[in-house]
Write an enzyme that holds these catalytic residues in place. Structure first.
Site, short mmCIF file in Angstrom:
data_model
loop_
_atom_site.label_atom_id
_atom_site.label_comp_id
_atom_site.label_asym_id
_atom_site.label_seq_id
_atom_site.Cartn_x
_atom_site.Cartn_y
_atom_site.Cartn_z
N ASP A 107 0.83 -1.21 0.00
CA ASP A 107 0.00 0.00 0.00
C ASP A 107 0.87 1.26 0.00
O ASP A 107 1.94 1.27 -0.60
CB ASP A 107 -0.93 -0.06 1.23
N ASN A 147 -13.73 0.54 -6.94
CA ASN A 147 -14.86 1.40 -6.59
C ASN A 147 -15.47 2.03 -7.84
O ASN A 147 -15.84 3.19 -7.85
CB ASN A 147 -14.40 2.53 -5.65
N SER A 171 -11.32 -0.83 -0.74
CA SER A 171 -10.03 -0.78 -0.05
C SER A 171 -10.17 -1.15 1.42
O SER A 171 -9.22 -1.65 2.03
CB SER A 171 -9.43 0.63 -0.12
#
Ligand SMILES: [Ca+2]
Ligand SMILES: [Ca+2]
Ligand SMILES: [Ca+2]
Length: 721
Positions: free
Chosen positions: A197, A345, A417
């Site tokens: 990340d 998303n 996420s």
């Protein structure tokens, strides 16, 4: 067939990576169209083939944004890699022996040209040890959606937090997955979960002691001691500082925040977090929010596995099928690491990567009402869903409360996420209980114990349902193993493997897994150890295996119409473990018909270009051609047909035009293209007497747009003008 099977098994056993393809997927280099063009009456003079300039490069497709000035090369042997370096005037920037991939820095050559030169050399049989060459595509953070109205199930949630109070009551997601009951069975003890990340604030009060005191900087390809809290000296901009490490910290908190009665608690609070920072250190570098090239992401994944991570959380993705990323994920799976990915998303039904690779756990988002959250990306590659709406978790100490200057410490965010780390935490708990479970078995336990929501059974919006941690953490009976299989696409006429073919595995009418055949195969004889798409650790069952290729790619000026259609399909049953390869034959016959009614003599004109021999054949008048035949030279209206049977996969290019040089008057003509049972009609076009339609000149058709002809690629070849 037997030989293939054993070779494939051997590859699997020795942990080499089955590599699929480059430069495929769905983007386009060309602008939208179609455009109307005027018929130009100036006659075209058939060309002396010797006058056509020699080629040194092939046009290649590039499917997304990429990092300039570098390419990734997958190689079988280093000698071939060095051949590539001299071909593209490059130097090795970094090498990853685990997957035989190298990041090659170019000097003075563009990425498309370098890839084109490599493709050209491969096509000529001069680069036999190269598995693939591809751009270093960009992947992006799947950006969270901060909750503007932090109200869950009627309770107004606090917006400014006292770090000394217990925030567990506001973590609705832990209620949904029955966290406390699950903790009777497992807490993730002894399991390292890599947060691949933006970095993690390892000194956040709820993460201190939960995060391993060294981290991998994939941007600079190096390990660094301590915690990734470099924000203060590095960034002057408040905006930059604000975002630094925030995404990874939120994700890490969902997985492993301390169960200490204050602040929040993670779903697997005994887990150790390993921070693998893949994203650009500067969150707003070059006007782009958090990005990474596939090569750096792949190295980050491999380093996490080498360090001992059993679970990798990946709340990021992008377009473009990358061989390198696929190889790194296969490496993780083969080494027993579970690879968890956010669906995205986008609100759409679409496939991105790494979510679309076989063997990963792709996670969608649910809300407190146990419904799919609107934004959660839909697709048959989804595995399960998890809380991903108004999730309260940690944010870095340097994020400040509005107006007060005090640390915010916690905030509500939504997104897939946030859903993925719930599943990563649960995977760690399942591994704690079942240390010998394979990545597929971990995935299957999580799927089988999920609570079915929305449409009954597996559905493309929520997968097998919303995870139930208490149910999964109790499970100690291992399900059967996953299935693995290699899929070959070969020409029907001669059985040559075809690279650049898309493969879809469809189960119960739903497209579940995606792959692509790779660069090699063709030049290593029949059924070499490459040249196929490899599916690792997928669900056993009955599948329709579908080979789709851009077998007919038509070009009309700057308009490119990609026809990515079914070219072959077969139903197979895949059992646990390694299956025999699936070999599908692709029909490589192409038929082009010119039709018109007026009593004039039109002729169908076809150029064929064979880049290996460097020959062009102008097929008007009807002299036959390299591999095709004409029928019916109509003089007064009717039709003429050209039938092409390509005995092998090729890069050959077919350019179509209407030759009106023998016509005495304007005519209205159409071109019909048929391949693999699919018919497409182009036109009708108003063709004036005396010239060629759609254009008057052949010069520069290779190098420049607009092109004067329709172009049709050889079967299997996606590339071409
Ligand atoms: Ca806590
Ligand atoms: Ca369902
Ligand atoms: Ca004719």
């Amino acid at each position: 067939m037997r030989e293939v099977s054993e070779m494939t098994k051997r590859i699997f056993v020795f942990g080499l990576i089955g590599l699929a393809l480059i430069l495929a997927g769905c983007g386009t280099l060309f602008g939208p169209g179609p455009k109307n063009i005027a018929n130009n009456p100036i006659p075209l003079t058939p060309v002396d083939p010797s006058a056509i300039p020699a080629m040194e490069t092939l046009p290649v497709r590039i499917d997304g944004d990429y990092i300039q000035g570098e390419i990734i090369v997958g190689y079988r042997d280093e000698a071939s890699l060095y051949q590539v370096l001299s071909l593209v005037n490059g130097r090795i920037k970094h090498q990853t022996p685990q997957i035989n991939a190298a990041l090659v820095e170019l000097s003075g050559m563009s990425v498309p040209e370098a890839l084109g030169r490599i493709a050209w050399a491969v096509r000529r049989g001069e680069l036999k040890g190269i598995r693939y060459a591809e751009p270093n595509y960009l992947r992006e953070l799947i950006e969270p959606l901060p909750a503007t109205n932090p109200e869950v199930m009627g309770a107004i949630l606090p917006k400014v937090y006292d770090p000394n109070i217990d925030l567990r009551p506001y973590q609705w997601g832990l209620d949904a997955v029955r966290a406390e009951e699950a903790w009777n069975y497992a807490t993730g003890q002894g399991i390292i979960v890599a947060v691949v990340d933006t970095g993690v604030d390892g000194l956040h009060p709820d993460l201190e002691g939960q995060v391993i005191g060294e981290w991998f900087d994939a941007w600079n390809l190096t390990w660094i001691s301590g915690y990734d809290s470099s924000w203060e000296p590095v960034y002057s901009s408040v905006y930059q500082r604000w975002f630094e490490g925030s995404h990874g910290t939120h994700v890490a908190g969902i997985i492993a925040a301390k169960n200490d009665g204050v602040g929040v608690v993670g779903l697997a609070p005994a887990v150790q977090i390993l921070s693998i920072r893949i994203f650009s250190p500067d969150p707003v570098l070059a006007g782009r929010t958090y990005f990474v090239g596939d090569y750096n992401a792949a190295v980050g994944i491999i380093e996490a596995v080498e360090y001992g991570a059993r679970v990798l959380n990946n709340s990021w993705g992008g377009k473009g099928y990358s061989q390198t990323l696929k190889a790194a994920i296969d490496y993780a799976l083969m080494n027993g690491a579970v690879f968890v990915v956010s669906m995205g998303n986008s609100y759409l039904d679409e496939v991105g990567y790494p979510a679309g690779y076989p063997g990963v756990i792709a996670v969608g988002a649910t809300n407190a009402q146990d419904k799919k959250v609107d934004f959660s990306t839909v697709g048959g590659h989804i595995s399960v869903s998890a809380p991903g709406d108004r999730v309260l978790s940690c944010v870095p100490r340097w994020m400040e409360q509005d107006g007060t200057g005090l640390p915010l410490l916690y905030d509500y965010w939504g997104g897939t996420s946030m859903a993925a780390p719930h599943v990563s935490a649960l995977a760690a708990m399942v591994l704690e209980r079942n240390p010998t479970a394979t990545p597929y078995q971990v995935k299957r336990i999580i799927e089988q114990t999920a609570t079915d929501i929305e449409a009954p059974g597996f559905d493309q919006r929520t997968g097998y349902g919303r995870i139930d941690a208490a149910h999964a953490a109790q499970t100690t009976t291992l399900p059967g193993e996953g299935a693995s299989v290699a899929v070959f696409a070969v020409t029907k006429s001669s059985g040559f493997p075809i690279p650049y073919m898309d493969i879809t595995l469809r189960k119960n009418g739903i497209d579940r897994y995606f792959g692509q055949t790779d660069f090699e195969g063709y030049y290593h004889g029949f059924f070499s150890d490459w040249g196929y798409g490899f599916f690792l650790e997928i669900e056993p069952g009955i599948y329709e295996v579908i080979i789709g290729g851009e077998d007919t790619t038509l070009y009309w000026w700057s308009w490119m119409r990609v026809a990515n259609r079914v070219t072959a399909r077969e139903t197979v049953t895949l059992g646990p473990g390694m299956n025999d390869p699936v070999v599908l034959e692709v029909n490589t016959t192409l038929q082009v018909t010119l039709t018109w009614d007026e009593p004039v003599d039109l002729d169908l004109a076809v150029w064929e270009y064979d880049p290996v021999n460097g020959t062009y054949v102008w097929s008007t008048p009807k002299t036959g051609a390299l591999w095709g035949t004409f029928s019916g030279d109509a003089q007064t209206g009717g039709s003429e047909t050209y039938t092409l049977v390509v005995p092998h996969w090729d890069w050959d290019v077919y350019l179509l035009a209407i030759d009106a040089s023998n016509a005495s008057a304007t005519a209205t003509a159409s071109i019909t293209v048929m391949q693999n049972g699919v018919t497409e009609v182009y036109g009708p076009y108003s063709v004036q007497a005396g010239g060629f339609y759609p254009s008057n000149t052949w010069e520069g058709w290779w190098e420049n747009t607009p092109h004067p002809f329709f172009g049709v690629t050889g079967p299997g070849g996606p590339v071409v003008y």
